[in-house]
Design an enzyme around this catalytic site. Structure first.
Site, PDB file in Angstrom:
ATOM      1  N   HIS A 168       0.867  -1.181   0.000  1.00 60.43           N
ATOM      2  CA  HIS A 168       0.000   0.000   0.000  1.00 60.43           C
ATOM      3  C   HIS A 168       0.901   1.228   0.000  1.00 60.43           C
ATOM      4  O   HIS A 168       0.658   2.165  -0.738  1.00 60.43           O
ATOM      5  CB  HIS A 168      -0.935  -0.031   1.217  1.00 60.43           C
ATOM      6  CG  HIS A 168      -1.983   1.028   1.186  1.00 60.43           C
ATOM      7  ND1 HIS A 168      -2.823   1.201   0.110  1.00 60.43           N
ATOM      8  CD2 HIS A 168      -2.321   1.996   2.088  1.00 60.43           C
ATOM      9  CE1 HIS A 168      -3.648   2.221   0.352  1.00 60.43           C
ATOM     10  NE2 HIS A 168      -3.356   2.723   1.533  1.00 60.43           N
TER      11      HIS A 168
ATOM     12  N   LYS B 130       3.292   3.855  -5.571  1.00 62.39           N
ATOM     13  CA  LYS B 130       2.908   5.231  -5.224  1.00 62.39           C
ATOM     14  C   LYS B 130       4.115   6.162  -5.144  1.00 62.39           C
ATOM     15  O   LYS B 130       3.959   7.371  -5.197  1.00 62.39           O
ATOM     16  CB  LYS B 130       2.149   5.241  -3.890  1.00 62.39           C
ATOM     17  CG  LYS B 130       0.803   4.512  -3.959  1.00 62.39           C
ATOM     18  CD  LYS B 130       0.026   4.637  -2.656  1.00 62.39           C
ATOM     19  CE  LYS B 130      -1.288   3.884  -2.693  1.00 62.39           C
ATOM     20  NZ  LYS B 130      -1.140   2.421  -2.516  1.00 62.39           N
TER      21      LYS B 130
END
Lengths: 395, 419
Positions: free
Chosen positions: B311, B341
């Site tokens: 994540h 990310k």
């Protein structure tokens, strides 16, 4: 694949008529007048929420402060459903699907920004000023209160429901599909118990504005639901409501000695494009044999009053030889809250061994004690859904 | 062919992607492997008075003239692009007639400032009562901002079947959409479906809201350095846009029609947290539970996972908890983990779907995308984060983590085609 029977063991029901099963059973089986507020949002009538004893379901003031009325309502009704099912000790593995709208906007701030910037000539300057007004005006807690998935988040935090958490969006359809998928997951053995539902607050200008744009809203004092569509304007009167259901595999419910309100036999949905008259009615007709192959003895209609959907649903209902009740005349249209609230009403009637008095002048026929009830949902814009419930043997 | 629980296997037979790095799966993947950043200074709207003035914006062709689309339209355009690419790659169905349902992960939408200003001008009055009085006849505003609007328009365009399901689980949304699609195939509701995650929420109000939660990086002077997952000086995530679409298909049906199998979604697990609205429980129970549930669902032991698509948002809290959760699940022998990310920012509702796409490409190409901006290791992050440079590796199963605000955690297991 093994298919398990799914039952309803708890409901959390709030509407303008009050909260909980007794308030709704008493009012609706005897015949009651609608509860309306025709002044606060005039010319738009709304069915207001009753006063809620929030502390009983959301004991921490800090939790209440993190929410606005919509999330509080949903969290409150979810708690009612868990209590009704006697399932407080089962929340850790309880699955959750919420049908959500958006949270409240800061209406005074929006109006202040509108007043200052709506007529601005220089876009760059106006953009900079918008940033400044929002950066100083927005409250941090309001963001969380606006987030759609935070109703589910608050249900997890306040009630400890942590099996899984999903939030569907998409007005009436979202609610029907939430119930459909919660049912399907239990039926195929993904978990034993689930909480599903939705909440809707009507006393909100931001939502009155949105739904009015579809030209489906009734303008003026309350008038019976079935008399509105013929008037040439929209027929929806919004109503604050919440409907939450505790669904459980029958085996699990019986093993723990839970009181079973009704069986949830089947839920099905579709979304016709509604490109031509008759399409939505036909879509619902196609769903019917899937959910109620043995027919139905009574119908609770999700009619919202939106004119096109009204015509489609009436055409569909004419093909059913069963008494129909239209709750929206008394409690208004509750968008994401409507379908689960109507399923809760059906479960209530089955558990009480009776049926409701007429709710709208167009309601016809009587059923002393139906054993199979159909719930319909025709979305104001899109979505057709049916749920079939039947009487369960007492535990 | 069935899995260890007797369910049909779920194959991925088409993928599409758009991020701030570009349009299309191949372009995105090669840039990710090259360690490029899509984070830039925001030019779409004025940024004065904003604490954060950088983002991973997707520049849409129709915005080239300076007109800015509202969020629901941006979501629709990006999702539509990704779906087009995915459906074309799958060679399934006919144009405008896809033989299965749509599961659309997207952000909540609401009436935006340009429309409020328009209504205010029409009403010559800034109040909601006055605006409401003139909304009659503005059907476009209604259909644009209905929660079901984007899904309905995409369902109509691609001819998907049944009611489209739109959903949000905050930062886990894209993974939830895939999970719903996988379940529908396993349940036998359909043999194929499209799962999408899309987000187009970079506008001033959204940036301000996230800033009020102190969630965003404010490293405005070096946009490409701002997203620093797992690194010592990380200080928040970078808000981004994008979309990914996956055509999911019953594996046997896909084989029977001769489809190219990109890989499998072999497991999904979720666990909700009840600790706090924006933080995970310090005991890590929910994120550990989600990871373990995904492995159990896939019928795999931790040791069979050779890479984790993290994540990895770059907030101090998330990355610390993810490290903790990884150790709890994998122990001493935790596999490498990297965060897309670091390059494309946090695409919010799209992230879980984009990261599933990149996980499948990791397996296909045997190459781990890096976590860029890894300048100074954080002693409390003890994992191999594939720092700065992509790396070759043999990868059979990937765990992809998505942990959301509001405690909604979803993990997926992506796998190569069975031998």
């Amino acid at each position: 694949m093994i298919r398990r029977q799914v039952v309803i063991t708890g409901t959390g029901l709030v509407s303008a008529l009050g909260e909980g099963p007794d308030a709704h059973w008493n009012a609706l089986s005897a015949g009651t007048a609608p509860v309306v507020d025709e002044a606060s949002y005039a010319p738009w009538t709304v069915h207001p929420l009753p006063a809620l004893s929030l502390d009983t379901q959301i004991p921490k003031k800090g939790d209440q402060r993190q929410m606005e009325p919509w999330q509080r309502l949903g969290t409150y009704a979810a708690g009612l459903a868990i209590d009704d099912a006697g399932a407080r000790d089962l929340v850790a593995d309880m699955h959750l699907i919420v049908a959500a709208g958006g949270g409240e906007r800061d209406v005074p701030l929006d109006e202040q920004v509108n007043a200052e910037l709506a007529n601005a000539n220089d876009p760059a300057q106006a953009g900079a000023r918008l940033n400044e007004l929002l950066a100083t005006g927005l409250r941090p807690t309001l963001f969380l209160a606006q987030l759609s998935n935070l109703l589910a988040g608050n249900i997890s935090i306040v009630h400890g429901v942590t099996g899984s958490s999903r939030t569907f969006m998409g007005e009436e359809s979202a609610a029907a599909d939430a119930v459909r998928i919660a049912h399907a997951r239990l039926a195929e053995g993904r978990g034993e118990i689930a909480l599903v539902g939705g909440a809707f607050t009507a006393q909100r200008w931001d939502l009155v504005l949105l739904y009015r744009g579809g030209d489906g809203m009734w303008e003026g004092p309350h008038k019976p639901l079935s008399e509105r569509p013929a008037s040439g304007q929209g027929g929806m009167i919004l109503g604050g409501m919440a409907g939450f259901l505790v669904l459980e595999t029958e085996e699990h419910a019986r093993a723990r000695g839970a009181r079973i309100l009704a069986r949830l036999d089947s839920v099905a949905s579709d979304a016709s494009r509604r490109a031509a008259p008759g399409e939505a009615a036909e879509a619902a007709r196609a769903l019917l044999p899937r959910v109620a192959p043995e027919g139905v003895e009574a119908v609770i209609s999700g009619a919202s009053g939106a004119p096109d959907a009204w015509a489609e649903e009436e055409a569909f209902l004419r093909g059913l030889d069963a008494p129909v009740r239209r709750p929206a005349n008394l409690i208004g249209h509750g968008v994401e809250g409507a379908f689960p609230a109507h399923v809760a009403l059906a479960a209530l009637a089955l558990s009480r061994g009776g049926f409701y008095g007429r709710m709208d002048p167009a309601d016809s026929g009587d059923a002393a004690a139906p054993s199979r009830i159909l719930v319909t949902g025709f979305g104001q814009w899109r979505g057709e859904a049916l749920a079939a419930l039947s009487r369960a043997e007492k535990n | 062919m069935r899995d260890h629980l007797g369910r049909p296997l779920v194959a991925v037979t088409g993928m599409g992607a758009v991020t701030s790095l570009g349009f299309g799966v191949q372009d995105n993947w090669s840039r990710l492997l090259a360690g490029q950043s899509g984070i830039r200074r925001i030019t779409r709207f004025p940024t004065e008075h904003l604490k954060t003035t950088i983002a991973g914006c997707v520049d849409l062709p129709e915005e080239a003239g300076g007109e800015v689309l509202t969020s629901p339209l941006r979501v629709e355009r990006m999702a539509g692009f990704a779906m087009e690419e995915a459906v074309a790659a799958s060679i399934l169905g006919a144009k405008g007639s896809f033989p299965g349902p749509l599961f659309l992960g997207m952000p909540p939408v609401e009436v935006e400032w340009p429309d409020r200003f328009l209504l205010t001008r029409e009403a010559s009055n800034p109040s909601y009562a006055a605006m409401t009085a003139v909304t009659g006849g503005h059907r476009a505003i209604y259909e644009n901002y209905l929660f079901g609007g984007v899904g309905e328009r995409l369902a109509a365009r691609f001819g998907t079947r049944g009611a489209p399901i739109s959903l949000t689980t905050a930062c886990a949304t894209g993974a939830s959409a895939i999970q719903l699609g996988v379940e529908a195939i396993q349940r036998g509701e359909c043999t194929a479906c499209i799962a999408v995650g899309a987000d187009g929420s970079v506008h001033a109000e959204a940036l301000i809201r996230f800033s009020l939660l102190s969630a965003l990086s404010t490293r405005n002077e070096e946009p490409e350095k701002a997203s620093r997952p797992f690194e010592k000086n990380r200080a928040g995530f970078v808000m981004s846009e994008g979309a990914a679409a996956l055509v999911l298909e019953d594996y046997e049906a896909a084989r029977a029609r001769g489809a190219t199998i990109i890989g499998l979604v072999s497991g999904a697990g979720e666990r909700a947290d009840n600790f706090h609205r924006t933080r995970s429980n310090p005991d890590g129970r929910a994120i550990v539970g989600a990871m373990k549930n995904a492995l159990d669902d896939a019928g795999l032991e931790p040791g069979q996972i050779s890479y984790v698509n993290g994540h990895g948002t770059g907030t101090p809290e998330n990355d610390k908890m993810e490290n903790f959760g990884m150790r709890a699940v994998f122990g001493e022998n935790a596999p490498p983990i990297s965060s897309n990310k670091s390059m494309i920012g946090h695409t919010l509702s799209a992230a879980g779907a984009l990261e599933a796409v990149f996980s499948l490409l990791t397996i296909r190409d045997g190459r781990l995308p890096p976590t860029i901006n890894h300048d100074e290791p954080d002693p409390s992050i003890t994992l191999d984060v594939v720092p700065n440079v992509a790396r070759d590796a043999t990868v059979r199963h990937v765990l992809s983590n998505s942990f959301g605000f509001g405690g909604q955690n979803v993990c997926l297991v992506l796998s190569g085609e069975p031998a």
